[in-house]
Design a protein around this motif. Structure first.
Motif, PDB file in Angstrom:
ATOM      1  N   PRO A 217       0.778  -1.234   0.000  1.00  0.00           N
ATOM      2  CA  PRO A 217       0.000   0.000   0.000  1.00  0.00           C
ATOM      3  C   PRO A 217       0.814   1.292   0.000  1.00  0.00           C
ATOM      4  O   PRO A 217       0.253   2.376  -0.135  1.00  0.00           O
ATOM      5  N   PRO A 242       1.385   6.697   1.163  1.00  0.00           N
ATOM      6  CA  PRO A 242       0.623   5.698   0.405  1.00  0.00           C
ATOM      7  C   PRO A 242       0.949   5.781  -1.080  1.00  0.00           C
ATOM      8  O   PRO A 242       1.375   6.837  -1.574  1.00  0.00           O
ATOM      9  N   SER A 244      -0.999   6.045  -3.501  1.00  0.00           N
ATOM     10  CA  SER A 244      -1.856   7.026  -4.172  1.00  0.00           C
ATOM     11  C   SER A 244      -1.581   8.469  -3.764  1.00  0.00           C
ATOM     12  O   SER A 244      -2.208   9.394  -4.289  1.00  0.00           O
ATOM     13  N   SER A 245      -0.639   8.704  -2.851  1.00  0.00           N
ATOM     14  CA  SER A 245      -0.378  10.055  -2.357  1.00  0.00           C
ATOM     15  C   SER A 245       0.138  10.966  -3.467  1.00  0.00           C
ATOM     16  O   SER A 245       1.006  10.590  -4.264  1.00  0.00           O
ATOM     17  N   ILE A 277      -0.817   1.732   9.676  1.00  0.00           N
ATOM     18  CA  ILE A 277      -2.177   1.558   9.173  1.00  0.00           C
ATOM     19  C   ILE A 277      -3.161   2.046  10.230  1.00  0.00           C
ATOM     20  O   ILE A 277      -3.087   1.644  11.387  1.00  0.00           O
ATOM     21  N   ASP A 279      -7.409   2.850  10.608  1.00  0.00           N
ATOM     22  CA  ASP A 279      -8.732   2.769   9.994  1.00  0.00           C
ATOM     23  C   ASP A 279      -8.643   2.229   8.567  1.00  0.00           C
ATOM     24  O   ASP A 279      -9.360   2.686   7.658  1.00  0.00           O
ATOM     25  N   GLY A 280      -7.754   1.278   8.390  1.00  0.00           N
ATOM     26  CA  GLY A 280      -7.608   0.638   7.085  1.00  0.00           C
ATOM     27  C   GLY A 280      -6.849   1.438   6.058  1.00  0.00           C
ATOM     28  O   GLY A 280      -6.707   1.010   4.907  1.00  0.00           O
ATOM     29  N   GLU A 281      -6.320   2.615   6.443  1.00  0.00           N
ATOM     30  CA  GLU A 281      -5.599   3.473   5.503  1.00  0.00           C
ATOM     31  C   GLU A 281      -4.134   3.599   5.887  1.00  0.00           C
ATOM     32  O   GLU A 281      -3.792   3.618   7.071  1.00  0.00           O
ATOM     33  N   MET A 282      -3.267   3.679   4.890  1.00  0.00           N
ATOM     34  CA  MET A 282      -1.828   3.867   5.093  1.00  0.00           C
ATOM     35  C   MET A 282      -1.552   5.313   5.484  1.00  0.00           C
ATOM     36  O   MET A 282      -2.080   6.259   4.881  1.00  0.00           O
TER      37      MET A 282
END
Length: 297
Positions: A217, A242, A244-245, A277, A279-282
């Motif tokens: 991720p 992340p 996608s950052s 990690i 809340d499920g986010e990197m």
């Protein structure tokens, strides 16, 4: 113990062997510029574009291949050292198929693709689009830019010779000998920087695949930490973000010519162990000196 080759090592072990091809192209451009031969210059540009296109296309596929290997072996039950050793073995196996003379120009791009496709077909999905992107767009632009730089350098050498008392243009053979020392360094700089850029593009292309994102991720920015490392590059070292950052739009290596920085992958299991990690986010982690000190050249 074997280790996972860094992006710089992958490029060094395979791509850098062919920098001599760029050196020959630059010498041909220098000869054409010295003689004022536009036909010869256009021919050298075409040859340079072909070599650039194959090189950048292959570098892109190497980056995709790296992500595929890591995603395949990113198993929570497998210790990190063992995973990296397995990937290294696969890397060594692939390199063993490469002739000692280097990938280019002895091996055609399509042959390289066939070799990678036989090992991991998902990497070469849409490879014709990759090849077209580099060969038809970037490669020619890069080759023409190189010819302009070489022409300016030749003009500078001739100007210095005239200023030194030579009434006529200097001998082309002597001119090319003078260009020689400069051309090798220039070839390696252009070659390495553009190969690394294409390699990183391949990494991002494969990293955005949902199957890869599920296990990798994010990435961390690494500096070579050399005496010659630029302060603005060093200030990026340790940045974690992340995949996608938008930070990677600005801080994805190379950050300039001859940049030896790289990014390393962070698997979801490593991120969880490091508390990255939430809340499920990197999460994004910026190094202390990031602020105003970190920026591309």
């Amino acid at each position: 113990m074997s280790h996972l080759l860094s992006p710089a090592e992958e490029i060094e072990n395979v791509l850098a062997r062919s920098a001599t091809g760029f050196d020959r192209t630059i010498r041909a451009m220098a000869a054409a510029a010295t003689l004022g031969d536009q036909v010869a210059m256009e021919s050298a540009i075409a040859v340079g574009a072909e070599v650039f296109g194959r090189t950048l296309g292959y570098a892109d596929l190497l980056g995709r291949r790296r992500m595929e290997l890591l995603a395949n072996y990113a198993d929570a039950k497998t210790p990190r050292a063992q995973r990296l050793e397995t990937v290294s073995a696969a890397t060594a196996q692939h390199f063993a198929a490469v002739p000692s003379g280097g990938v280019l120009p002895r091996v055609e791009f399509t042959e390289v693709v066939s070799d990678i496709e036989s090992r991991m077909p998902t990497v070469v999905r849409g490879w014709r689009n990759v090849a077209a992107l580099y060969a038809e767009v970037h490669a020619f632009a890069l080759s023409r830019s190189m010819s302009q730089t070489v022409t300016r350098h030749v003009q500078d050498v001739v100007a210095r010779a005239v200023a030194g008392g030579d009434a006529a243009p200097i001998d082309p053979v002597g001119e090319i000998a003078e260009i020689g020392k400069w051309s090798r360094g220039y070839a390696e700089t252009v070659y390495r920087t553009n190969a690394q850029t294409a390699y990183t593009a391949g990494v991002w292309a494969r990293a955005s695949d949902p199957d890869v994102l599920a296990v990798i991720p994010g990435f961390e920015f690494f500096s070579a930490h050399l005496a010659t490392s630029r302060p603005n590059h060093e200030a990026c070292a340790g940045m974690i973000a992340p995949t996608s950052s938008r930070l990677w739009d600005r801080y994805s290596p190379p950050l300039g010519y001859n940049c030896l920085c790289s990014i390393t992958e962070i698997t979801v299991y490593e991120a969880e162990r490091q508390g990255l990690i939430r809340d499920g986010e990197m999460l994004t982690v910026l190094p202390p000196r990031f602020g105003m000190d970190a920026f591309p050249d």
